[in-house]
Design a protein around this motif. Structure first.
Motif, PDB file in Angstrom:
ATOM      1  N   GLN A 134     149.990   2.430  21.657  1.00 60.72           N
ATOM      2  CA  GLN A 134     149.017   3.040  20.735  1.00 60.72           C
ATOM      3  C   GLN A 134     147.593   2.969  21.262  1.00 60.72           C
ATOM      4  OE1 GLN A 134     150.290   0.050  20.376  1.00 60.72           O
ATOM      5  NE2 GLN A 134     148.742  -1.352  19.579  1.00 60.72           N
ATOM      6  N   HIS A 135     147.354   2.091  22.227  1.00 59.17           N
ATOM      7  CA  HIS A 135     146.009   2.013  22.797  1.00 59.17           C
ATOM      8  C   HIS A 135     145.734   3.117  23.815  1.00 59.17           C
ATOM      9  CE1 HIS A 135     146.380  -2.255  21.382  1.00 59.17           C
ATOM     10  NE2 HIS A 135     145.166  -1.966  20.983  1.00 59.17           N
ATOM     11  N   LEU A 136     146.789   3.709  24.327  1.00 60.93           N
ATOM     12  CA  LEU A 136     146.631   4.699  25.394  1.00 60.93           C
ATOM     13  C   LEU A 136     147.050   6.102  25.014  1.00 60.93           C
ATOM     14  CD1 LEU A 136     147.970   2.664  28.467  1.00 60.93           C
ATOM     15  CD2 LEU A 136     145.612   2.944  27.711  1.00 60.93           C
ATOM     16  N   LEU A 137     147.989   6.183  24.064  1.00 56.46           N
ATOM     17  CA  LEU A 137     148.524   7.493  23.711  1.00 56.46           C
ATOM     18  C   LEU A 137     147.878   8.006  22.438  1.00 56.46           C
ATOM     19  CD1 LEU A 137     152.318   6.780  24.411  1.00 56.46           C
ATOM     20  CD2 LEU A 137     150.646   7.895  25.909  1.00 56.46           C
ATOM     21  N   PRO A 138     147.726   9.341  22.331  1.00 57.53           N
ATOM     22  CA  PRO A 138     147.101   9.911  21.126  1.00 57.53           C
ATOM     23  C   PRO A 138     147.946   9.654  19.879  1.00 57.53           C
ATOM     24  CG  PRO A 138     147.902  11.664  22.589  1.00 57.53           C
ATOM     25  CD  PRO A 138     148.101  10.363  23.306  1.00 57.53           C
TER      26      PRO A 138
END
Ligand code: THU
Length: 138
Positions: A134-138
């Motif tokens: 969740q920190h990297l993906l939209p």
């Protein structure tokens, strides 16, 4: 935890226990088996694989996750780990993070030995405030 996941517990532990017999652990002598339940209810199992160049070895949990991914599994609903030691064997820090890639905080992690269930955790309890997709993906 859903009833389906709870119902899969003993089978998942049995799979981790069975695959442990295939561990390649000539250096540590510490055999570990792990199994994961995927989003389709399938079980994938793996063992630790050591190497003469020690840092190249990897854990049972990593093997089980790789087997799941290779079979097309996308999410982990539960994990079981089987090893024999005085203290219950929980996944190492690196494997907690590897599991985090595919599992939510409420994912059960069941820890067993050759005979019985020794401990029940959740991923969020083992790896609080985790960094994840969740920190990297939209
Ligand atoms: N090991 C695992 O496979 N999983 C764990 O949860 C803990 C440690 C392996 C790595 C190595 O092959 C041996 O156990 C001793 O550390």
């Amino acid at each position: 935890m859903s009833k389906n996941v709870e119902a899969a517990r003993d089978g998942l532990i049995a799979a981790a226990r069975a695959v442990r017999s295939h561990a390649h652990a000539p250096y540590s002598g510490f055999a570990v088996g792990a199994a994961v339940l995927d989003e389709q209810g399938r079980i994938h199992a793996g063992c630790n694989v050591e190497n003469a160049s020690y840092p190249q070895g990897w854990c049972a949990e990593a093997s089980a996750l790789a087997v799941m991914v290779a079979a097309g599994g996308k999410r982990v609903q539960a994990m079981a780990v089987c090893a024999v030691a005085d203290a219950p064997v929980t996944p190492c820090g690196g494997c907690r993070q590897k599991l985090r890639e595919f599992a939510a905080d409420d994912c059960p992690v069941w820890v067993a030995d050759a005979v019985e269930l020794r401990a029940s955790h959740s991923l969020g309890n083992l790896l609080p405030h985790s960094f994840g997709p969740q920190h990297l993906l939209p």
